[in-house]
Design a protein around this motif. Sequence first.
Motif, PDB file in Angstrom:
ATOM      1  N   MET A   1       0.841  -1.198   0.000  1.00 26.29           N
ATOM      2  CA  MET A   1       0.000   0.000   0.000  1.00 26.29           C
ATOM      3  C   MET A   1       0.877   1.249   0.000  1.00 26.29           C
ATOM      4  SD  MET A   1      -2.948   1.146   2.721  1.00 26.29           S
ATOM      5  CE  MET A   1      -4.006  -0.170   2.238  1.00 26.29           C
ATOM      6  N   ILE A   2       0.484   2.256  -0.785  1.00 27.51           N
ATOM      7  CA  ILE A   2       1.226   3.512  -0.823  1.00 27.51           C
ATOM      8  C   ILE A   2       1.031   4.251   0.497  1.00 27.51           C
ATOM      9  CG2 ILE A   2       1.537   5.698  -2.023  1.00 27.51           C
ATOM     10  CD1 ILE A   2       2.199   3.263  -3.675  1.00 27.51           C
ATOM     11  N   LYS A   3       2.133   4.649   1.092  1.00 26.70           N
ATOM     12  CA  LYS A   3       2.041   5.389   2.343  1.00 26.70           C
ATOM     13  C   LYS A   3       1.347   6.727   2.102  1.00 26.70           C
ATOM     14  CE  LYS A   3       6.346   3.203   3.797  1.00 26.70           C
ATOM     15  NZ  LYS A   3       7.775   3.397   4.073  1.00 26.70           N
ATOM     16  N   LYS A   4       0.516   7.122   3.060  1.00 28.48           N
ATOM     17  CA  LYS A   4      -0.315   8.313   2.881  1.00 28.48           C
ATOM     18  C   LYS A   4       0.509   9.559   2.586  1.00 28.48           C
ATOM     19  CE  LYS A   4      -4.193  10.742   4.982  1.00 28.48           C
ATOM     20  NZ  LYS A   4      -5.081  10.822   6.164  1.00 28.48           N
ATOM     21  N   LYS A   5       1.624   9.694   3.286  1.00 25.65           N
ATOM     22  CA  LYS A   5       2.447  10.897   3.098  1.00 25.65           C
ATOM     23  C   LYS A   5       3.091  10.948   1.719  1.00 25.65           C
ATOM     24  CE  LYS A   5       6.730   9.032   5.037  1.00 25.65           C
ATOM     25  NZ  LYS A   5       7.794   9.244   6.035  1.00 25.65           N
ATOM     26  N   ASP A   6       3.158   9.793   1.033  1.00 18.27           N
ATOM     27  CA  ASP A   6       3.766   9.742  -0.285  1.00 18.27           C
ATOM     28  C   ASP A   6       2.748   9.760  -1.412  1.00 18.27           C
ATOM     29  OD1 ASP A   6       6.385   9.536   0.726  1.00 18.27           O
ATOM     30  OD2 ASP A   6       6.037   7.423   1.165  1.00 18.27           O
ATOM     31  N   SER A   7       1.468   9.879  -1.083  1.00 18.41           N
ATOM     32  CA  SER A   7       0.433   9.803  -2.116  1.00 18.41           C
ATOM     33  C   SER A   7       0.524  10.955  -3.098  1.00 18.41           C
ATOM     34  CB  SER A   7      -0.961   9.787  -1.471  1.00 18.41           C
ATOM     35  OG  SER A   7      -1.169  10.985  -0.728  1.00 18.41           O
ATOM     36  N   ARG A   8       1.171  12.041  -2.692  1.00 11.12           N
ATOM     37  CA  ARG A   8       1.289  13.189  -3.591  1.00 11.12           C
ATOM     38  C   ARG A   8       2.048  12.843  -4.861  1.00 11.12           C
ATOM     39  NH1 ARG A   8       5.050  13.585   0.341  1.00 11.12           N
ATOM     40  NH2 ARG A   8       7.194  14.141  -0.223  1.00 11.12           N
ATOM     41  N   TYR A   9       2.946  11.863  -4.792  1.00 10.69           N
ATOM     42  CA  TYR A   9       3.734  11.484  -5.966  1.00 10.69           C
ATOM     43  C   TYR A   9       2.854  10.860  -7.037  1.00 10.69           C
ATOM     44  CZ  TYR A   9       7.940  12.079  -3.108  1.00 10.69           C
ATOM     45  OH  TYR A   9       8.944  12.580  -2.315  1.00 10.69           O
ATOM     46  N   PHE A  10       1.700  10.313  -6.650  1.00  7.43           N
ATOM     47  CA  PHE A  10       0.926   9.502  -7.572  1.00  7.43           C
ATOM     48  C   PHE A  10      -0.408  10.148  -7.953  1.00  7.43           C
ATOM     49  CE2 PHE A  10       3.535   6.968  -4.750  1.00  7.43           C
ATOM     50  CZ  PHE A  10       4.400   6.432  -5.684  1.00  7.43           C
ATOM     51  N   GLN A  11      -0.569  11.439  -7.634  1.00  9.42           N
ATOM     52  CA  GLN A  11      -1.802  12.122  -7.982  1.00  9.42           C
ATOM     53  C   GLN A  11      -1.826  12.484  -9.461  1.00  9.42           C
ATOM     54  OE1 GLN A  11      -1.905  15.345  -5.184  1.00  9.42           O
ATOM     55  NE2 GLN A  11      -2.549  14.040  -3.475  1.00  9.42           N
ATOM     56  N   GLU A  12      -0.659  12.688 -10.051  1.00 10.81           N
ATOM     57  CA  GLU A  12      -0.576  12.966 -11.469  1.00 10.81           C
ATOM     58  C   GLU A  12      -0.437  11.660 -12.242  1.00 10.81           C
ATOM     59  OE1 GLU A  12       2.456  15.765 -12.309  1.00 10.81           O
ATOM     60  OE2 GLU A  12       1.756  17.230 -10.851  1.00 10.81           O
ATOM     61  N   LYS A  13      -0.847  11.696 -13.511  1.00  6.60           N
ATOM     62  CA  LYS A  13      -0.833  10.483 -14.331  1.00  6.60           C
ATOM     63  C   LYS A  13       0.578   9.929 -14.484  1.00  6.60           C
ATOM     64  CE  LYS A  13      -2.377   8.726 -18.803  1.00  6.60           C
ATOM     65  NZ  LYS A  13      -3.022   9.067 -20.084  1.00  6.60           N
ATOM     66  N   GLN A  14       1.558  10.792 -14.646  1.00  8.62           N
ATOM     67  CA  GLN A  14       2.929  10.381 -14.899  1.00  8.62           C
ATOM     68  C   GLN A  14       3.794  10.672 -13.677  1.00  8.62           C
ATOM     69  OE1 GLN A  14       5.406  12.696 -17.650  1.00  8.62           O
ATOM     70  NE2 GLN A  14       5.727  10.819 -18.814  1.00  8.62           N
ATOM     71  N   THR A  15       4.470   9.655 -13.178  1.00 10.14           N
ATOM     72  CA  THR A  15       5.393   9.831 -12.068  1.00 10.14           C
ATOM     73  C   THR A  15       6.799   9.549 -12.554  1.00 10.14           C
ATOM     74  OG1 THR A  15       3.697   9.114 -10.501  1.00 10.14           O
ATOM     75  CG2 THR A  15       5.977   9.108  -9.742  1.00 10.14           C
ATOM     76  N   LEU A  16       7.640  10.556 -12.538  1.00  7.55           N
ATOM     77  CA  LEU A  16       9.015  10.424 -13.011  1.00  7.55           C
ATOM     78  C   LEU A  16       9.972  10.535 -11.833  1.00  7.55           C
ATOM     79  CD1 LEU A  16       8.908  12.661 -16.224  1.00  7.55           C
ATOM     80  CD2 LEU A  16       8.772  10.175 -16.097  1.00  7.55           C
TER      81      LEU A  16
END
Length: 531
Positions: free
Chosen positions: A1-16
């Motif tokens: 599971m993605i940690k809550k504090k790191d969810s910001r990385y995955f809000q956009e379609k592309q994660t680089l």
Amino acid sequence: MIKKKDSRYFQEKQTLVASIDIGTNSTHLLVAEINQDLKSFSIKFTDKSTTRLGERDEEGNLTEESIQRALVTLKRFKEYCKSNGVNQIVTAATSAVREAPNGQDFVRRVLDETDIKIELISGSEEARLIYLGVLSGMAFEDQSYVIIDIGGGSTELILADKRDAIALTSAKVGAVRLKNDFLNKDPINIERSNFLTTFIQGSLEPSVRKIKSRSNGNKPLSMIATSGTATSLGNLILDDLGESKQKMHGYKFNRENLQNVLGKLIKMPVSQIKKIPSLSERRAEIIIPGALILNTSMEMLNFNELTISERSLREGLVVDWMLRKGIIKNELNIQSNIRKTTVVHQASKFGVDKKRSEKVIDIAFQIYDQTKNILHTDNDSKAKEFLWAASNLYNCGKYVNIGSYHKHSWYLIKNCELLGYSEAETNIIASIARYHRKTLPKKRHESWQNLISKEDKTLVLEMSLILRLAASLDQRPDKVISSVQIKLQGNIIKFELVPLNRNHDLLLEKWNLRLCGNVIKDLKNLDLKVI
């Protein structure tokens, strides 16, 4: 599971995510696109610069000239990342910086001038990250592996399997270090070569002893080599053998090949080595010490053959980031479906319709399961795996052009990054896709010439026939066929198409399937009857 504090990385379609490897000889940048659903990543961009941090002053400090080269490179890398929407940068510095008295000063200076935070990693941590990188790009069998990474200032030897790293070692012997300390004259004579070999043996002895003490004598053991030294030597061996240029990832060579190339290099002055097209000027200066380390390692560990991995520390930094962010749970998760993941990713990249591919795979597997010793002779399901991959990718050529798309599919599959597959296996998958329609193979076809053995060609003929039959039944967006029933009566092979519901007359499917009759006759001397 993605940690809550790191969810910001995955809000956009592309994660680089970018990884920067600050080594003794070069500084490398890699930009990876993270696929959260597949729990994998693909490499979008790479770059490197020869920063030569291994050049020290009399007190062992990093020189101002080398620091300036590194700063210029890191500022350029930072600007690229900023301009291309990179979400996160992870950076590691290895032996040159960690051993220099002013290494920490360099780390602080980089942070002040570029806002890049460098992790100064130990030799064992470097080995762990190398293991993760290799693990992300090769399908490990149920055995153990010794991974060797020959850097500029150190050599990492790792004993590992697909579940865990069993031994992580790092020795203070590298290609740049040897060149700076011992190779002031060229060409080197036999006495100097023997001295270097003895020095390397002494430097590697603790690592080799640890590897041997922890290896399971009852378990098969193979060697994997990664780093610029290994890939450069692979290309030199290709040239020496007169073989055509190919991807180094998955390429195998034996110790005799290496010794032949090393023997020729030792007799050449560096000025002549620099003229070899496959070597950069800087790599030419350190290829002999690198080759000596590799040859000595193979001898000490009793390996006659190795496989090259083009993935290493940089990719390991990305995997480690994914582990820390909870995208993947453990190392085994990286390996669990490496082949499946890479095929699905490539199909998605080229816009292949997943729903229709799944229909074709279902039909292809039904045909495969019912036609053993009729249409194919596969006994270990190896061909079935290649059939699955080709069934996912045979339509990818439409990404280029609908006309002759099977030829475009062959080219795209052959040249894309199919992790976990060797070059020979990639050629098989590409050729199955190539011959699923239109003409059968001809001797002049490059796709046919690239197949190594008679067995590979037989496999391609049989699996492409099955894919041809399955693809011929894909005539509508929705699923209309419940099952395919196949019977052999004399020299007649009967296909009965069972509709999903009574409203489907399957006229389109039956008409297209009958068009495959000539190919079945040519390959298997059977007459096709469609019911």
